[in-house]
Every structure is written in structure tokens, then in C-alpha cells.
Design an enzyme around this catalytic site. Structure first.
Site, PDB file in Angstrom:
ATOM      1  N   ASP A  17      -5.797   3.647  -3.298  1.00 20.76           N
ATOM      2  CA  ASP A  17      -4.407   3.594  -2.832  1.00 20.76           C
ATOM      3  C   ASP A  17      -3.431   3.887  -3.966  1.00 20.76           C
ATOM      4  O   ASP A  17      -2.479   3.138  -4.198  1.00 20.76           O
ATOM      5  CB  ASP A  17      -4.098   2.216  -2.230  1.00 20.76           C
ATOM      6  CG  ASP A  17      -5.172   1.721  -1.282  1.00 20.76           C
ATOM      7  OD1 ASP A  17      -5.710   2.544  -0.536  1.00 20.76           O
ATOM      8  OD2 ASP A  17      -5.467   0.505  -1.303  1.00 20.76           O
ATOM      9  N   GLU A 197      -2.172   4.804   8.629  1.00 24.96           N
ATOM     10  CA  GLU A 197      -1.744   3.923   7.537  1.00 24.96           C
ATOM     11  C   GLU A 197      -1.380   4.757   6.319  1.00 24.96           C
ATOM     12  O   GLU A 197      -1.440   5.988   6.332  1.00 24.96           O
ATOM     13  CB  GLU A 197      -2.858   2.932   7.192  1.00 24.96           C
ATOM     14  CG  GLU A 197      -4.130   3.587   6.655  1.00 24.96           C
ATOM     15  CD  GLU A 197      -5.250   2.600   6.375  1.00 24.96           C
ATOM     16  OE1 GLU A 197      -5.177   1.453   6.855  1.00 24.96           O
ATOM     17  OE2 GLU A 197      -6.215   2.979   5.676  1.00 24.96           O
TER      18      GLU A 197
END
Length: 327
Positions: A17, A197
């Protein structure tokens, strides 16, 4: 004269991420999920390649119990109106016994010009219109308005999370209303899990783009794209168009699997756009992919199509990735 821009991937090992932000001081600031999911750390480097060798400064650790005590995920570092902010998601140690993730979104603030110094003050939870699994927040300013984009579960819609946008009253408060921009509905968005997401914003060529990531976090993970005209109402779902196919996905021929949860920056001389993302170089994952630590941070130059949309190409192999840039 042409210069050769090179990045050797992975840039940072075992950091998922990834978020890279180039500040006005010409430093690249880097935050990401750590394999232990227990802290927030910042690295700083004058080069993208140098991020991996930069010292990781821990600026916050999870609580022992209660809220923000488990699974610290997907931080982003932003500089808004002269202050630094870290957005992140966190769960609790006393999650429901059925194992359902129970993340919420939180914000830290630092008034110091240097985010590696000063005090990080907890501004609390970013409250959405309903309480449910929510994560992966990003923020951006457009035409004088601060927007917040994130992923959240709606129990009336099949799946883990959808992409929402809202105007912000300040960097830690949604002004509302929150508007759904995308839900997992296409075949490539619903493999393993129904997931949208990891949104990331990019503005170019008179358009606003939001990339997002889909499906399970194994080799099926990939990126989608939402597009709006820069003069449109970004809070109107009708302003946004979803690309019918993934814009970045696994490249078995290059040994790259599950690319996604990206951010954007520019090259050191500012001439090239850089995609920052994580991926694995194998598919044989034991157990839950979330607990496999080998999603490494990678950097890759990307180009633009004639219609003004980004062309991310395919994930390049782990080697020295070269691109020509003009100087």
C-alpha cells in the site's frame, strides 16, 4: 539532450500500500503498511530509488487494546494548508468473533515544517454517514475544495467495499454527503472478494482520474480507473466513467502478480509521471494473502494516450527499469 531515468525494482521490500509524495523541499516522503501492521513510519529521500535505503522513522504505534490496536493499514501522508496529516485505517483487538475486519479511518496532524520532527496529534476518527468497515482514505484539493475519497462497506450492497467521495469541512471532518462512485460489479472486480479499494487521484489533461484496486489480494488483484471532466461536479456519480477493463494487472511473463494499491508522483527532474504500486513476484501464497509479507513497493514510468487518459502499460520485471526523458 536525452537522459536515461532508471529505477531498480523493488524500491522497498515488504512494504505494501505504498504512498510517495514529493514535497516542495524536493524530498520524496514515503509511508506504507508494514508487515507487522503495528506502526506508522516515514522515510525521506531526494530520489525515488533512495527511499529503500532511507531510515524508517516510527512516528506512531498502535494502541495496546481497544480502537486502533490491530491491523494498522494503508497510511497516506498529506500536506494540507501548511500542516502534515497522516490518514490510516485501524481495527481493534476485540474484533467480532466471526473474523470480519472492523477497520475505521483515523487522522494524525503535525504542525512542524518537517514531518520527521514535531508532535503528531491525534485528530480522531473520520466519521462517515454510517459505521462500517472503512479504509484506504486519500484527500485532494480541486478548485478550492478539499475532497476525501475512501473505501467502505455498505451492508445493502454485496461485497467488502465500495469507493466513496465527500467534501471535507477540514482535514479530519467530512462535510457530506458521501457519494458512491464505484462498486465491485465487473468480473475482474469480483474475483475471490467483491472489492473496490485503495483510491488514488491524478489530475491531467483537463480530467480528474481516480485509480482503485479490485478483487482478492493475491494474483487477481488489479487496478481500475474512474474518469471525470475537471469542470464537472465531482460529487455527482454521473460525472464519472468507469473503464470497462483493468488498467494495470498481473504480468506472468514478467514475474509480477497482483499489482495495485498505488500512488502517483513525478520523476526527480519532474519530466515523467511515476506510478508507485505494490506487487508480488510469485503466486504460491501460504494461508491468507494479507499475511504474506512480500508485497514489495515498485516504481514505474507511465505515459499518456491520445485521448488524455493514462497508459500504465504492464508491470515490468524486477530489474533496472529504463525510460527516456528529455532534459
Amino acid at each position: 539532450m536525452n537522459t536515461m531515468q532508471t529505477y531498480k525494482n523493488p524500491i522497498v521490500e515488504q512494504r505494501a500500500d505504498p504512498w510517495v509524495y514529493k514535497h516542495s523541499d524536493n524530498y520524496y516522503y514515503f509511508v506504507a503498511s508494514v508487515p507487522e501492521y503495528d506502526r506508522l513510519e516515514i522515510r525521506r529521500s531526494k530520489t525515488i530509488q533512495g527511499i529503500g535505503k532511507a531510515e524508517a522513522i516510527t512516528v506512531w504505534r498502535k494502541n495496546e487494546t481497544g480502537p486502533q490496536s490491530s491491523l494498522i493499514w494503508a497510511p497516506e501522508l498529506h500536506f494540507i494548508k501548511g500542516k502534515w496529516y497522516i490518514y490510516f485505517a485501524a481495527a481493534r483487538t476485540d474484533q467480532p468473533v466471526n473474523g470480519t475486519f472492523d477497520h475505521r479511518m483515523f487522522v494524525l496532524e503535525n504542525e512542524s515544517p518537517d514531518p520527521l520532527k514535531g508532535e503528531w496529534i491525534h485528530k480522531g476518527q473520520v466519521k462517515t454517514e454510517w459505521e462500517s468497515f472503512s479504509l484506504d482514505a486519500t484527500a485532494f484539493e480541486h478548485k478550492g475544495i478539499l475532497y476525501y475519497v475512501w473505501a467502505q462497506r455498505d451492508f445493502n450492497i454485496k461485497g467488502n467495499s465500495n469507493i466513496y467521495i465527500a467534501e471535507m469541512e477540514n482535514p479530519w471532518t467530512i462535510k457530506g454527503p458521501q457519494v458512491m462512485l464505484s462498486r465491485p460489479e465487473l468480473p475482474w472486480e469480483t474475483i475471490g472478494f467483491h472489492v473496490n479499494e485503495g483510491p488514488a487521484m491524478l489530475k491531467r489533461n483537463g480530467k480528474v482520474f481516480i485509480t482503485y484496486s479490485c478483487s482478492a489480494t493475491d494474483h487477481n488483484y488489479c487496478m481500475g480507473l474512474l474518469t471525470a471532466e475537471e469542470d464537472s461536479d465531482l460529487l455527482n456519480p454521473a460525472s464519472w466513467t468507469k473503464s470497462p477493463n483493468p488498467v494495470f494487472q498481473s504480468a506472468p511473463e514478467n514475474g509480477q502478480y497482483g499489482p495495485g494499491h498505488n500512488s502517483f508522483t513525478v520523476s526527480e527532474d519532474g519530466s515523467e509521471d511515476i506510478l508507485i504500486y505494490h506487487a508480488r513476484n510469485y503466486t504460491e501464497i501460504e494461508g491468507d494473502p494479507l499475511y504474506d509479507p512480500n508485497r514489495h513497493t515498485r516504481a514505474q514510468v507511465f505515459k499518456w494516450n491520445q485521448d488524455g487518459s493514462p497508459n500504465f502499460g504492464i508491470p515490468l520485471p524486477d530489474a533496472v527499469n529504463k525510460s527516456k526523458s528529455k532534459s
